[in-house]
Design an enzyme around this catalytic site. Structure first.
Site, PDB file in Angstrom:
ATOM      1  N   CYS A   1       0.843  -1.197   0.000  1.00 39.83           N
ATOM      2  CA  CYS A   1       0.000   0.000   0.000  1.00 39.83           C
ATOM      3  C   CYS A   1       0.880   1.249   0.000  1.00 39.83           C
ATOM      4  O   CYS A   1       1.442   1.610   1.041  1.00 39.83           O
ATOM      5  CB  CYS A   1      -0.926  -0.015   1.209  1.00 39.83           C
ATOM      6  SG  CYS A   1      -1.896   1.494   1.350  1.00 39.83           S
TER       7      CYS A   1
ATOM      8  N   CYS B   1      -0.489   4.140   2.204  1.00 38.33           N
ATOM      9  CA  CYS B   1      -0.308   3.928   3.649  1.00 38.33           C
ATOM     10  C   CYS B   1       1.153   4.096   4.053  1.00 38.33           C
ATOM     11  O   CYS B   1       1.451   4.664   5.094  1.00 38.33           O
ATOM     12  CB  CYS B   1      -0.730   2.527   4.080  1.00 38.33           C
ATOM     13  SG  CYS B   1      -2.135   1.848   3.234  1.00 38.33           S
ATOM     14  N   ASP B   2       2.069   3.563   3.258  1.00 41.51           N
ATOM     15  CA  ASP B   2       3.453   3.418   3.723  1.00 41.51           C
ATOM     16  C   ASP B   2       4.495   4.222   2.950  1.00 41.51           C
ATOM     17  O   ASP B   2       5.663   4.216   3.327  1.00 41.51           O
ATOM     18  CB  ASP B   2       3.850   1.922   3.649  1.00 41.51           C
ATOM     19  CG  ASP B   2       2.976   1.076   4.564  1.00 41.51           C
ATOM     20  OD1 ASP B   2       2.503   1.613   5.578  1.00 41.51           O
ATOM     21  OD2 ASP B   2       2.763  -0.114   4.264  1.00 41.51           O
TER      22      ASP B   2
END
Ligand code: NAP
Length: 320
Positions: free
Chosen positions: A141, A144-145
């Site tokens: 992701c 997200c990261d």
């Protein structure tokens, strides 16, 4: 069997999964006058919740709007028309009876109709060391990261829309992004490919797969295998960085384990439906990425959800 649940509310429709398919089904079923329960195990939006930009959903012209904000608006719209949402993880399903049961970690839920809209999730890259470095160098992701990899070298496995789009997104953070693709041609749409080819931070390792991920505590190196020659190449993190990143976008697997053996599926686990979204089981429908289909997009998931709900609304007979 209804057992201890005698006094429990029996919804007209319960929808498993709050991605674009489930939320659109909820909107249409609620507007069709049915009582609707949506059960989601995590956050709303399914796969688009982790998508930086959705540029191809009709009407999606707000500058900088993400998949997360689009799904929040979808959820709000369904709730405004009366759909009820709960967060729970469903462990067991009994769907071959008039009142269908979904048994979750928190509660058991009952309804006359069920729409299976659990979508799909990231397929593992399939390299050695993958499990070990999940969360300490390997991610699925970018939204997200991505920022954990600011200033570092990042590798992206895959060559489809997701891999190429997310590689472009990752250039915001990474010093350099290398797409590792098993063929010498991308699968991604041409418009997406062009963005990557024009980006000076992106390079490609063609005909290649990630064979192994290694490091001490964090991901520090990759072994890349050329699928044509069999040649293995080691890539080490810059010692000053101490680590590198690997993002996997090699397609998806359907989240259909709950209903395996209950509804008909293809050999990959995608649920078979007719064009009205009916599964092989009476009063059980499926919509979105979880079903057998050729085009998996937000707009086709939403369309499936609408089709399922409209047919249920037409078929539904209240108890007299
Ligand atoms: P995908 O289209 O199935 O592409 C998967 C990619 O991973 C392919 O390039 C494939 O290689 C490669 N691959 C598969 N298994 C592999 C393995 N074991 N090792 C190495 N590489 C492997 O998946 P996706 O990109 O996640 O997209 C899924 C669906 O969502 C698609 O329908 C896509 O159109 C849609 N989507 C759309 C958008 C958008 O429109 N903006 C964005 C994201 C996703 P080959 O090419 O050699 O098969």
């Amino acid at each position: 069997m209804m057992s201890m649940e005698e006094n429990k509310k029996i919804y007209d429709v319960m929808i498993l999964g709050a991605g674009p398919a489930g939320l659109t089904a909820a909107l249409y079923a609620a507007r069709g006058g049915l009582s609707v329960l949506v059960i989601e195990k995590g956050i709303d939006g399914g796969q688009i919740a982790a998508t930086d930009k959705v540029e191809n959903y009709p009407g999606q012209v707000l500058e900088g709007e993400s998949g997360e904000s689009l799904s929040k608006r979808m959820a709000l719209q369904a709730e405004r028309f009366g759909a009820v949402k709960v967060q729970d993880v469903i462990a067991e399903a009994s769907l071959d009876q008039e009142v269908k049961e979904l048994r979750g970690q928190k509660e058991t839920y009952l309804a006359r109709y069920v729409i299976l809209a659990m979508g799909a999730s990231a397929r593992p890259i399939g390299c050695k060391g993958e499990e070990r470095f999940k969360g300490s160098g390997i991610s699925y992701c970018a939204t997200c990261d991505g920022n954990f990899f600011t200033g570092l070298d990042v590798y992206v496995a895959g060559g489809g829309d997701a891999a190429v789009e997310e590689a472009v997104f990752l250039t915001r953070f990474a010093r350099k992004v290398t797409i590792v693709h098993r063929r010498n041609q991308l699968r991604a749409a041409k418009s997406i490919q062009e963005k990557a080819f024009q980006n000076p931070k992106i390079s490609f390792l063609w005909d290649s797969v990630v064979e192994e991920a290694y490091g001490e505590g964090v991901l520090q190196g990759l072994v890349i295998r050329n699928v044509k020659t069999g040649e293995l190449t080691r890539i080490e993190a810059d010692p000053a960085d101490g680590m590198l990143g690997l993002f996997g976008f090699v397609g998806n697997i359907p989240s259909s384990a709950l209903v395996k053996g209950i509804v008909d599926m293809d050999e990959k686990g995608y649920i078979q439906t007719d064009e009205d979204m009916r599964t092989s089981l009476k009063e059980v429908y499926a919509a979105g990425d979880i079903r057998v289909k050729n085009v998996r997009q937000v707009v086709t998931a939403a369309a499936d959800g609408a089709v399922a709900a409209v047919h249920i609304s037409a078929e539904y007979q209240p108890y007299v």
